[in-house]
Write a protein that holds these residues in place. Structure first.
Motif, PDB file in Angstrom:
ATOM      1  N   GLY A  85       0.819  -1.211   0.000  1.00 21.88           N
ATOM      2  CA  GLY A  85       0.000   0.000   0.000  1.00 21.88           C
ATOM      3  C   GLY A  85       0.850   1.256   0.000  1.00 21.88           C
ATOM      4  O   GLY A  85       0.555   2.230  -0.702  1.00 21.88           O
ATOM      5  N   ASP A  86       1.927   1.238   0.769  1.00 21.69           N
ATOM      6  CA  ASP A  86       2.829   2.385   0.812  1.00 21.69           C
ATOM      7  C   ASP A  86       3.467   2.626  -0.557  1.00 21.69           C
ATOM      8  O   ASP A  86       3.646   3.772  -0.978  1.00 21.69           O
ATOM      9  CB  ASP A  86       3.922   2.165   1.857  1.00 21.69           C
ATOM     10  N   TYR A  87       3.828   1.541  -1.233  1.00 22.44           N
ATOM     11  CA  TYR A  87       4.448   1.668  -2.550  1.00 22.44           C
ATOM     12  C   TYR A  87       3.485   2.328  -3.543  1.00 22.44           C
ATOM     13  O   TYR A  87       3.855   3.270  -4.265  1.00 22.44           O
ATOM     14  CB  TYR A  87       4.872   0.296  -3.064  1.00 22.44           C
ATOM     15  N   VAL A  88       2.244   1.838  -3.574  1.00 22.47           N
ATOM     16  CA  VAL A  88       1.254   2.420  -4.490  1.00 22.47           C
ATOM     17  C   VAL A  88       0.964   3.868  -4.101  1.00 22.47           C
ATOM     18  O   VAL A  88       0.802   4.739  -4.968  1.00 22.47           O
ATOM     19  CB  VAL A  88      -0.031   1.570  -4.506  1.00 22.47           C
ATOM     20  N   ASP A  92      -5.910   0.583   1.083  1.00 23.28           N
ATOM     21  CA  ASP A  92      -4.945   1.176   2.005  1.00 23.28           C
ATOM     22  C   ASP A  92      -4.271   2.388   1.368  1.00 23.28           C
ATOM     23  O   ASP A  92      -4.128   3.438   2.001  1.00 23.28           O
ATOM     24  CB  ASP A  92      -3.889   0.148   2.412  1.00 23.28           C
ATOM     25  N   ALA A  93      -3.853   2.266   0.103  1.00 28.14           N
ATOM     26  CA  ALA A  93      -3.129   3.351  -0.565  1.00 28.14           C
ATOM     27  C   ALA A  93      -3.967   4.616  -0.688  1.00 28.14           C
ATOM     28  O   ALA A  93      -3.426   5.727  -0.702  1.00 28.14           O
ATOM     29  CB  ALA A  93      -2.665   2.892  -1.941  1.00 28.14           C
ATOM     30  N   GLY A  94      -5.277   4.467  -0.775  1.00 23.41           N
ATOM     31  CA  GLY A  94      -6.143   5.629  -0.932  1.00 23.41           C
ATOM     32  C   GLY A  94      -6.287   6.456   0.328  1.00 23.41           C
ATOM     33  O   GLY A  94      -6.691   7.625   0.269  1.00 23.41           O
ATOM     34  N   VAL A  95      -5.943   5.881   1.480  1.00 18.64           N
ATOM     35  CA  VAL A  95      -6.037   6.610   2.743  1.00 18.64           C
ATOM     36  C   VAL A  95      -4.990   7.737   2.739  1.00 18.64           C
ATOM     37  O   VAL A  95      -3.805   7.493   2.491  1.00 18.64           O
ATOM     38  CB  VAL A  95      -5.811   5.677   3.946  1.00 18.64           C
ATOM     39  N   ASP A  96      -5.434   8.950   2.988  1.00 21.88           N
ATOM     40  CA  ASP A  96      -4.552  10.124   3.043  1.00 21.88           C
ATOM     41  C   ASP A  96      -3.909  10.469   1.699  1.00 21.88           C
ATOM     42  O   ASP A  96      -2.948  11.234   1.657  1.00 21.88           O
ATOM     43  CB  ASP A  96      -3.452   9.945   4.098  1.00 21.88           C
ATOM     44  N   SER A  97      -4.400   9.898   0.611  1.00 25.56           N
ATOM     45  CA  SER A  97      -3.932  10.286  -0.725  1.00 25.56           C
ATOM     46  C   SER A  97      -4.933  11.291  -1.286  1.00 25.56           C
ATOM     47  O   SER A  97      -6.017  10.911  -1.747  1.00 25.56           O
ATOM     48  CB  SER A  97      -3.817   9.061  -1.640  1.00 25.56           C
ATOM     49  N   LYS A  98      -4.580  12.552  -1.238  1.00 25.26           N
ATOM     50  CA  LYS A  98      -5.546  13.614  -1.521  1.00 25.26           C
ATOM     51  C   LYS A  98      -6.031  13.629  -2.960  1.00 25.26           C
ATOM     52  O   LYS A  98      -7.124  14.146  -3.244  1.00 25.26           O
ATOM     53  CB  LYS A  98      -4.944  14.968  -1.151  1.00 25.26           C
ATOM     54  N   LYS A 107     -10.799  -2.013   8.164  1.00 17.10           N
ATOM     55  CA  LYS A 107      -9.585  -1.997   8.969  1.00 17.10           C
ATOM     56  C   LYS A 107      -9.552  -3.225   9.884  1.00 17.10           C
ATOM     57  O   LYS A 107     -10.525  -3.519  10.578  1.00 17.10           O
ATOM     58  CB  LYS A 107      -9.502  -0.719   9.802  1.00 17.10           C
ATOM     59  N   GLY A 108      -8.443  -3.956   9.833  1.00 17.53           N
ATOM     60  CA  GLY A 108      -8.283  -5.142  10.664  1.00 17.53           C
ATOM     61  C   GLY A 108      -8.642  -6.447   9.993  1.00 17.53           C
ATOM     62  O   GLY A 108      -8.297  -7.517  10.498  1.00 17.53           O
ATOM     63  N   GLU A 109      -9.314  -6.395   8.831  1.00 17.23           N
ATOM     64  CA  GLU A 109      -9.672  -7.613   8.102  1.00 17.23           C
ATOM     65  C   GLU A 109      -8.550  -8.008   7.145  1.00 17.23           C
ATOM     66  O   GLU A 109      -7.859  -7.151   6.603  1.00 17.23           O
ATOM     67  CB  GLU A 109     -10.960  -7.412   7.303  1.00 17.23           C
ATOM     68  N   SER A 110      -8.410  -9.299   6.898  1.00 12.52           N
ATOM     69  CA  SER A 110      -7.409  -9.790   5.957  1.00 12.52           C
ATOM     70  C   SER A 110      -8.086 -10.421   4.747  1.00 12.52           C
ATOM     71  O   SER A 110      -9.284 -10.751   4.785  1.00 12.52           O
ATOM     72  CB  SER A 110      -6.507 -10.824   6.624  1.00 12.52           C
ATOM     73  N   ALA A 111      -7.311 -10.618   3.685  1.00 13.48           N
ATOM     74  CA  ALA A 111      -7.837 -11.280   2.493  1.00 13.48           C
ATOM     75  C   ALA A 111      -8.259 -12.714   2.815  1.00 13.48           C
ATOM     76  O   ALA A 111      -9.306 -13.183   2.362  1.00 13.48           O
ATOM     77  CB  ALA A 111      -6.791 -11.259   1.384  1.00 13.48           C
ATOM     78  N   ILE A 112      -7.442 -13.408   3.599  1.00 12.35           N
ATOM     79  CA  ILE A 112      -7.773 -14.786   3.977  1.00 12.35           C
ATOM     80  C   ILE A 112      -9.089 -14.831   4.732  1.00 12.35           C
ATOM     81  O   ILE A 112      -9.947 -15.689   4.471  1.00 12.35           O
ATOM     82  CB  ILE A 112      -6.638 -15.383   4.841  1.00 12.35           C
ATOM     83  N   GLU A 113      -9.261 -13.923   5.655  1.00  9.99           N
ATOM     84  CA  GLU A 113     -10.495 -13.878   6.443  1.00  9.99           C
ATOM     85  C   GLU A 113     -11.713 -13.647   5.555  1.00  9.99           C
ATOM     86  O   GLU A 113     -12.735 -14.333   5.678  1.00  9.99           O
ATOM     87  CB  GLU A 113     -10.375 -12.765   7.487  1.00  9.99           C
ATOM     88  N   LEU A 114     -11.605 -12.702   4.643  1.00 16.32           N
ATOM     89  CA  LEU A 114     -12.740 -12.379   3.778  1.00 16.32           C
ATOM     90  C   LEU A 114     -13.042 -13.496   2.788  1.00 16.32           C
ATOM     91  O   LEU A 114     -14.207 -13.756   2.474  1.00 16.32           O
ATOM     92  CB  LEU A 114     -12.465 -11.074   3.019  1.00 16.32           C
ATOM     93  N   PRO A 126      -4.540  -2.074   7.170  1.00 14.22           N
ATOM     94  CA  PRO A 126      -4.226  -0.911   8.005  1.00 14.22           C
ATOM     95  C   PRO A 126      -5.294   0.178   7.944  1.00 14.22           C
ATOM     96  O   PRO A 126      -5.426   0.977   8.860  1.00 14.22           O
ATOM     97  CB  PRO A 126      -2.903  -0.389   7.426  1.00 14.22           C
ATOM     98  N   GLY A 127      -6.025   0.219   6.828  1.00  9.27           N
ATOM     99  CA  GLY A 127      -7.045   1.249   6.665  1.00  9.27           C
ATOM    100  C   GLY A 127      -8.034   0.867   5.594  1.00  9.27           C
ATOM    101  O   GLY A 127      -7.893  -0.169   4.947  1.00  9.27           O
ATOM    102  N   ALA A 128      -9.056   1.686   5.425  1.00 13.83           N
ATOM    103  CA  ALA A 128     -10.117   1.371   4.462  1.00 13.83           C
ATOM    104  C   ALA A 128     -10.572   2.650   3.763  1.00 13.83           C
ATOM    105  O   ALA A 128     -11.485   3.341   4.225  1.00 13.83           O
ATOM    106  CB  ALA A 128     -11.294   0.693   5.159  1.00 13.83           C
ATOM    107  N   ALA A 129      -9.940   2.958   2.638  1.00 11.83           N
ATOM    108  CA  ALA A 129     -10.245   4.198   1.925  1.00 11.83           C
ATOM    109  C   ALA A 129     -11.671   4.227   1.401  1.00 11.83           C
ATOM    110  O   ALA A 129     -12.245   5.304   1.214  1.00 11.83           O
ATOM    111  CB  ALA A 129      -9.255   4.396   0.782  1.00 11.83           C
ATOM    112  N   TRP A 130     -12.258   3.045   1.157  1.00 12.58           N
ATOM    113  CA  TRP A 130     -13.615   3.013   0.614  1.00 12.58           C
ATOM    114  C   TRP A 130     -14.650   3.598   1.580  1.00 12.58           C
ATOM    115  O   TRP A 130     -15.775   3.913   1.182  1.00 12.58           O
ATOM    116  CB  TRP A 130     -14.017   1.587   0.225  1.00 12.58           C
ATOM    117  N   GLU A 131     -14.264   3.762   2.831  1.00  7.77           N
ATOM    118  CA  GLU A 131     -15.195   4.357   3.793  1.00  7.77           C
ATOM    119  C   GLU A 131     -15.437   5.833   3.487  1.00  7.77           C
ATOM    120  O   GLU A 131     -16.471   6.382   3.883  1.00  7.77           O
ATOM    121  CB  GLU A 131     -14.661   4.190   5.210  1.00  7.77           C
ATOM    122  N   ASN A 132     -14.472   6.471   2.800  1.00  3.96           N
ATOM    123  CA  ASN A 132     -14.582   7.912   2.527  1.00  3.96           C
ATOM    124  C   ASN A 132     -14.482   8.288   1.059  1.00  3.96           C
ATOM    125  O   ASN A 132     -14.736   9.435   0.702  1.00  3.96           O
ATOM    126  CB  ASN A 132     -13.478   8.652   3.295  1.00  3.96           C
TER     127      ASN A 132
END
Length: 260
Positions: free
Chosen positions: A72-75, A100-106, A121-128, A194-200
């Motif tokens: 996410g940081d890389y993207v 994740d990458a969309g969080v704080d990316s204006k 936030k807190g969910e993993s791909a395996i879990e979903l 770490p985060g969920a940009a789709w919320e906003n």
């Protein structure tokens, strides 16, 4: 005379600034495509051709597939280097990355999930992937490659890849994809988001109802949770819907872009 020249130059500069500002205001957003596990940037080729034909600038990121936060940081760094609005598009695990990458990316104005995870936030791909029945990925994985530090690289068994991953893609092409697949670490798939940009950020979803990696019911549920602006479920389409149905995928990306 010098005063007249100065006035003319000042007027020209002012006019140029207005034109530049106007052009920027009406510029199309850049489309940033993020592939998922067991794939690479070439999986977007047919979609890229359609988007570029319609005048969009496109960046297809080489997703590292090493860990959710680091990916996410890389993207996020790729996006921060663009001076236009951005539509972030993710396939499969790439959905977790763009969320994740969309969080704080204006400059990220829209998200498009293509047969993709949209974790909270807190969910993993395996879990979903196990939230609803239907995923048959686990039994198709080949023996992992052991990495230093105890991590493992995961691949899909080549013989099982076409049916599992790309059942509606011509056999010859699916076999080539199996050979060229890029591995993902087991840690990346189990790492909590770490985060969920789709919320906003407004989101759009498209997937195939014959997906064997992520259960279609899970994809539908994630779209509903994200209050998707538009959700498209393509009958009979596999997990790589961007390869088998590039027109529909390009169309929803452009719809997301035109809504900015």
């Amino acid at each position: 005379m010098h005063r007249i020249i100065k006035l003319v130059l000042a007027g020209a500069i002012s006019a140029a600034a207005v034109v530049t500002s106007s052009s920027a205001a009406f510029a199309k957003p850049t489309i940033v495509l993020v592939h998922g596990a067991f794939a690479d940037s070439s999986s977007w080729n047919r979609v890229i051709a359609l988007l570029e034909k319609d005048g969009y600038q496109v960046v297809a990121v080489a997703n590292p597939l090493r860990g959710l936060k680091s990916d996410g940081d890389y993207v996020r760094r790729v996006v921060s280097g663009l001076d236009t609005p951005v539509v972030l598009v993710g396939h499969s695990y790439g959905g977790s990355v763009i969320s994740d990458a969309g969080v704080d990316s204006k400059n990220v104005k829209a998200l498009v999930f293509v047969a993709a995870f949209a974790p909270s936030k807190g969910e993993s791909a395996i879990e979903l992937s196990g939230k609803y029945p239907g995923s048959t990925l686990g039994p198709t994985l080949a023996a992992p490659v052991e990495l230093s530090g105890g991590a493992k690289d995961l691949y899909i068994d080549r013989a099982k890849f076409p049916d599992q991953f790309a059942a509606d893609v011509p056999s010859a092409a699916a076999k080539l994809m199996a050979v060229a697949q890029r591995p993902i670490t087991d840690a990346a798939l189990s790492e909590p988001a770490p985060g969920a940009a789709w919320e906003n950020i407004p989101s759009w979803f498209i997937y195939g109802d014959a997906d064997k990696n992520i259960p279609p019911r899970t994809l539908e549920w994630m779209a509903e949770r994200a209050k998707s602006k538009k959700t498209v479920a393509i009958p009979g389409a596999s997990h790589v819907v961007m390869i088998s149905h590039p027109g529909e995928v390009a169309r929803i990306i452009e719809q997301a872009a035109s809504g900015l």
